[in-house]
Design a protein around this motif. Structure first.
Motif, PDB file in Angstrom:
ATOM      1  N   GLN A 150      43.167  35.603  -8.457  1.00  0.00           N
ATOM      2  CA  GLN A 150      43.510  35.491  -9.875  1.00  0.00           C
ATOM      3  C   GLN A 150      45.025  35.334  -9.988  1.00  0.00           C
ATOM      4  N   LEU A 151      45.437  34.638 -11.037  1.00  0.00           N
ATOM      5  CA  LEU A 151      46.881  34.482 -11.259  1.00  0.00           C
ATOM      6  C   LEU A 151      47.498  35.863 -11.490  1.00  0.00           C
ATOM      7  N   THR A 205      41.673  34.272 -19.910  1.00  0.00           N
ATOM      8  CA  THR A 205      42.274  34.208 -18.582  1.00  0.00           C
ATOM      9  C   THR A 205      41.174  34.004 -17.544  1.00  0.00           C
ATOM     10  N   PHE A 206      41.415  33.073 -16.645  1.00  0.00           N
ATOM     11  CA  PHE A 206      40.429  32.764 -15.615  1.00  0.00           C
ATOM     12  C   PHE A 206      40.192  33.961 -14.695  1.00  0.00           C
ATOM     13  N   VAL A 207      38.915  34.262 -14.470  1.00  0.00           N
ATOM     14  CA  VAL A 207      38.526  35.308 -13.529  1.00  0.00           C
ATOM     15  C   VAL A 207      37.667  34.667 -12.444  1.00  0.00           C
ATOM     16  N   GLY A 223      45.454  30.302 -16.118  1.00  0.00           N
ATOM     17  CA  GLY A 223      45.343  30.942 -14.815  1.00  0.00           C
ATOM     18  C   GLY A 223      44.359  30.236 -13.903  1.00  0.00           C
ATOM     19  N   LEU A 224      43.972  29.000 -14.255  1.00  0.00           N
ATOM     20  CA  LEU A 224      43.033  28.254 -13.422  1.00  0.00           C
ATOM     21  C   LEU A 224      43.706  27.843 -12.108  1.00  0.00           C
ATOM     22  N   PRO A 225      42.933  27.679 -11.038  1.00  0.00           N
ATOM     23  CA  PRO A 225      43.515  27.263  -9.765  1.00  0.00           C
ATOM     24  C   PRO A 225      44.315  25.972  -9.935  1.00  0.00           C
ATOM     25  N   THR A 226      45.436  25.896  -9.292  1.00  0.00           N
ATOM     26  CA  THR A 226      46.400  24.775  -9.292  1.00  0.00           C
ATOM     27  C   THR A 226      47.165  24.625 -10.618  1.00  0.00           C
ATOM     28  N   GLU A 227      46.954  25.542 -11.551  1.00  0.00           N
ATOM     29  CA  GLU A 227      47.630  25.412 -12.850  1.00  0.00           C
ATOM     30  C   GLU A 227      49.141  25.635 -12.719  1.00  0.00           C
TER      31      GLU A 227
END
Lengths: 237, 599
Positions: free
Chosen positions: B465-466, B451-453, B412-416
């Motif tokens: 967030q994704l 999961t990326f927050v 869920g990282l940016p640009t993933e």
């Protein structure tokens, strides 16, 4: 190398810690004391401390035994003097003695324990005596008391605990709490928990009196066996 | 007057791990309430075992209790069985040391370490018999204060707290408490007292600021008292060697999550990973001197009896000369049979060498956090290690005898994209193939994926967030992949819990009624998967009429008013914007791929 046996008492509120917690507490106190601990060989060396019989959570005790091996000669006097200040108030060393390497391990020696079990409060002595007597009589008159247990392989097995109850009586003295006094089989060759026996008294009579939370459990003494007879253990044996 | 001991005894006989509530541990500080002018309860909104692993608690306990005129005692969130019995018997929440009810303290300070402990904060206030909302409390109630990393966006909690301390409090807290004593001696009434405290640097009194919304969006924070600061700057310690540090910390009777002595090598981190809030809020990097470390470790071991010392920091192998330091300590530590542990290893050969040095032949497992599996995505998040470095480090570790590894990744990282997630499977597969050649032993690799927050005060604070559904899809993609890859132990974080974390990490004051509703519905210990119930939270969203996606998924613009804009952690917005732009334009400036140890 020196093998020291010691006796200790565990009072409230430390009765609320488990056997493993008690072990850890002793180890940290020993490390703080600066006494020369001996370590086991091998991959993961650890100090050679053993306690004779695990003390269940919630139970106070007065005649517990433990054993520790030191790398150098310490002597019982210095042992007590160095370790005591590192122990919390409710864990008290009551004796120590150097013993020979020939003696079998403490854990192998223990085969019974005496429990004093006190009614916490709210029980009217007069009206309960009859009930207690009846419950104890009926328990001791049984030839077998079968309980289901889950064994180490997580299978159900049945076990007869009646032979494990050597003595069970009640004491009622003026101005003292009502007391159950029991001598129960314990140790590596099997045994029965005092909680189970008290609950068992309840299933016979259907009385709330025998709920475990209404009693305070105290382990008074550990026993070994000599020439077929039970014999109270002390740190010198 | 302490709580009723007879009732307490009866309760303790019926709960799991009663030692959580006993206190009286080794090195616990027992002070006379009548002989101190101020009492503070340090409240940790999680279980005893978790709270007693928190180094912040131990540092502040030392900092306040070393002052003869004040006292600090501890309280933790009671487990569900204890809570039920306390409510049934009418026993109020009490501190471990004196068993005094919380409501009798002058100050209650909550440690705010993660968003999913917020319902526990409310529950603890309620169990203490204290009004939840700060505007309902009176002069005789304790001051409710908060600190810890969540106070860098405390807005969801703002209505419940009287003040927050921003940043590191070990030097400042005793000063703040002394100020409170002085104001109380002058019989200053609560509102005035808070207004006066608000003029101190590092103090945020939320009631002195009013959020202004337009079309449901926050557009400004209006200051209501001229004494309050326009921007609240964080407090930080300038010299670790001279700041309070516990050399005789409380030793728990029961096993804490981190059951060992801890020495903090340095604070802050020079790496600058863009997802990492700690990396930004603990700036600048401050080192403890090696002399101080050696001396402190000696005292720690003598005073606690621990057999393990953790060399702690955000990235311990970045401590200059760590290998020499470990060699210096090695003799005395080995003589006392004390093990060293390094909690956070970088994926490089130097770290593997150090791990080898501290482990002395014990070969458990090594933990590494590549975070992302493609070099492109690692550049975006500034986790600047190359694939070659990963394989070299793992190769070194295998040669040194390790065969267990833990690998941490994020999704869920940016640009993933999905390819980046598939790359996790791919990388793991290649690691296995690589080691088939290197060692005959079977490798044991556990892979943990969170999961990326997006967090406040990081370059990714503007990022959404994704979407929850997509997170779940990517988790399933990984689960299916790992199912066909024997030898890997795959675990993941509950997607819904991370979603909720994002809601509160980016939320504002309009979340207060939601939090209260969720607590009323029974939400507690939301960070524990066995207690977390997303259904209950969804019911709370419905009841209050709040769309959680509005908080988790909103992409902020650089011009937007962020709920934490009036709080200053030191890294200015210009830096964050620059880092954010660099991230989106594909990673690092030229030449920075091979990270250097910059201190």
């Amino acid at each position: 190398m020196e093998r020291i046996r010691f006796s200790f008492a565990r009072k409230m509120p430390l009765a609320y810690i488990s056997h493993l917690d008690t072990m850890r507490l002793f180890l940290r106190a020993l490390r703080r004391s600066g006494l020369p601990l001996a370590y086991s060989q091998g991959y993961n060396p650890h100090p050679r401390l053993t306690l004779a019989l695990p003390l269940p959570l919630g139970v106070t005790a007065s005649g517990e035994l433990g054993e520790i091996i030191f790398a150098e000669t310490v002597g019982p006097g210095k042992f007590v003097k160095s370790l005591s200040p590192q122990l919390p108030e409710s864990l008290e060393l009551t004796g120590a003695s150097v013993v020979s390497y020939e003696l079998p391990s403490l854990a192998a020696k223990v085969c019974a324990a005496r429990y004093r079990i006190f009614a916490i409060n709210g029980f009217d002595r007069e009206s309960r005596q009859a009930l207690l007597q009846q419950a104890l009589d009926s328990l001791m008159a049984k030839e077998e008391i079968i309980l289901e247990r889950i064994n180490k392989k997580k299978k159900r097995t049945c076990i007869n605990i009646r032979p494990f109850i050597y003595e069970a009586a009640f004491l009622s003295e003026e101005n003292k709490p009502l007391e159950l006094n029991m001598l129960l089989k314990a140790g590596s060759s099997g045994g029965v928990s005092p909680f189970l026996v008290v609950e068992q008294l309840g299933t016979d009579t259907g009385s709330d009196l025998f709920k475990v939370e209404n009693w305070h459990f105290h382990r008074e003494k550990l026993y070994g066996e000599k020439k077929g007879k039970l014999q109270a253990l002390s740190e010198g044996m | 007057m302490p709580v009723d001991n007879t009732i307490l005894k009866k309760i303790l006989a019926r709960v799991q791990k009663p030692a959580r509530y006993l206190g009286n541990e080794w090195n616990a500080c027992m002070k006379d309430h009548d002989r101190t002018s101020l009492s503070m309860a340090f409240a940790f909104p999680d279980l005893y075992e978790v709270g007693m692993s928190n180094q912040g608690l131990k540092i502040l306990y030392e900092s306040v209790n070393s002052r003869p005129e004040m006292l600090m005692e501890r309280v933790f969130a009671p487990a569900a069985d204890m809570e039920d019995l306390m409510r049934e018997k009418g026993l109020p929440l009490f501190t471990l040391e004196s068993h005094e009810p919380l409501a009798r303290f002058d100050v209650i300070g909550f440690s705010l370490q993660y968003e999913l402990s917020y319902t526990n904060v409310l529950n603890m206030l309620d169990l203490a018999g204290i009004e939840l909302y700060s505007d309902k409390r009176s002069d005789i109630d304790p001051l409710i204060i908060g600190g810890g990393s969540c106070s860098f966006n405390p807005e969801p909690l703002a209505s419940f707290f009287d003040l927050f301390v921003l940043g590191e409090a070990e030097e400042f807290l005793p000063e703040l408490l002394a100020e409170i004593v002085a104001l109380k001696n002058e019989k200053t009434e609560r509102k005035e007292l808070l207004a006066r405290l608000s003029s101190l640097e590092g103090v945020y009194v939320p009631s002195l600021y009013r959020p202004i919304y337009r079309d449901n969006l926050l557009i400004d924070m209006e200051k209501l008292d001229s004494r309050a600061r326009d921007v609240i700057k964080k407090k930080f310690v300038s010299d670790l060697d001279h700041a309070p540090y516990p050399t005789a910390p409380v030793v728990p009777y029961i096993e804490a999550v981190h059951d060992r002595a801890v020495i903090e090598l340095f604070r802050g981190c020079a790496r600058g990973c863009r997802f990492c809030q700690a990396g930004y809020i603990f700036r600048p990097v401050r080192r403890r001197s090696s002399e101080n470390i050696v001396e402190t470790v000696e005292k720690l071991i003598a005073n606690t009896g621990y057999d393990e010392i953790s060399l702690s920091s955000l990235s311990s192998t970045d401590y200059p000369g760590l290998d020499a330091l470990i060699s210096t300590m090695d003799n005395s530590l080995s003589a006392d049979r004390v093990r060293c542990s390094l909690p956070s290893l970088r994926l490089d050969s130097y770290s593997v060498k150090l791990a080898d040095q501290v482990h002395h032949g014990r070969r458990s497992s090594l933990t590494f956090a590549p975070e992302a599996a493609t070099e492109r995505l690692r550049r975006v998040i500034k986790k600047n290690i190359s694939e070659e470095e990963i394989f070299t480090a793992l190769g070194d570790a295998v040669k040194a005898g390790w065969h267990g590894f833990k690998l941490y990744f994020m999704i869920g990282l940016p640009t993933e994209e999905n390819e980046d997630v598939e790359a996790i499977l791919n990388l793991c597969r290649r690691i296995r193939q690589y080691f088939k050649k290197e060692t005959s032993k079977s490798l044991n690799i556990s892979v943990s994926v969170s999961t990326f927050v997006p967090k406040a005060h990081t370059p990714f604070q503007w990022e959404p967030q994704l979407d929850l559904q997509k997170v779940i899809e990517r988790q399933q993609l990984l689960r299916r992949g790992f199912r066909n890859m024997p030898g890997f132990d795959y675990s993941w974080h509950e997607a819904e819990a991370s979603f909720l974390e994002a809601v509160f990490a980016r939320g504002d004051r309009s979340l207060a009624p939601l939090l209260e509703r969720a607590w009323q519905l029974g939400c507690r210990f939301d960070g524990w998967s066995e207690h977390f119930s997303f259904n209950r939270w969804q019911k709370a969203f419905q009841d209050i009429g709040i769309d959680p996606g509005h908080y988790a998924y909103r992409r902020f613009n650089y011009e937007d008013c962020l709920p934490w804009d009036h709080l200053d952690c030191g890294a200015g917005k210009d830096i964050l914007i620059r880092e954010h732009r660099d991230a989106l334009s594909g990673g690092l400036p030229e030449g920075a791929v091979n990270g250097t140890h910059t201190f």
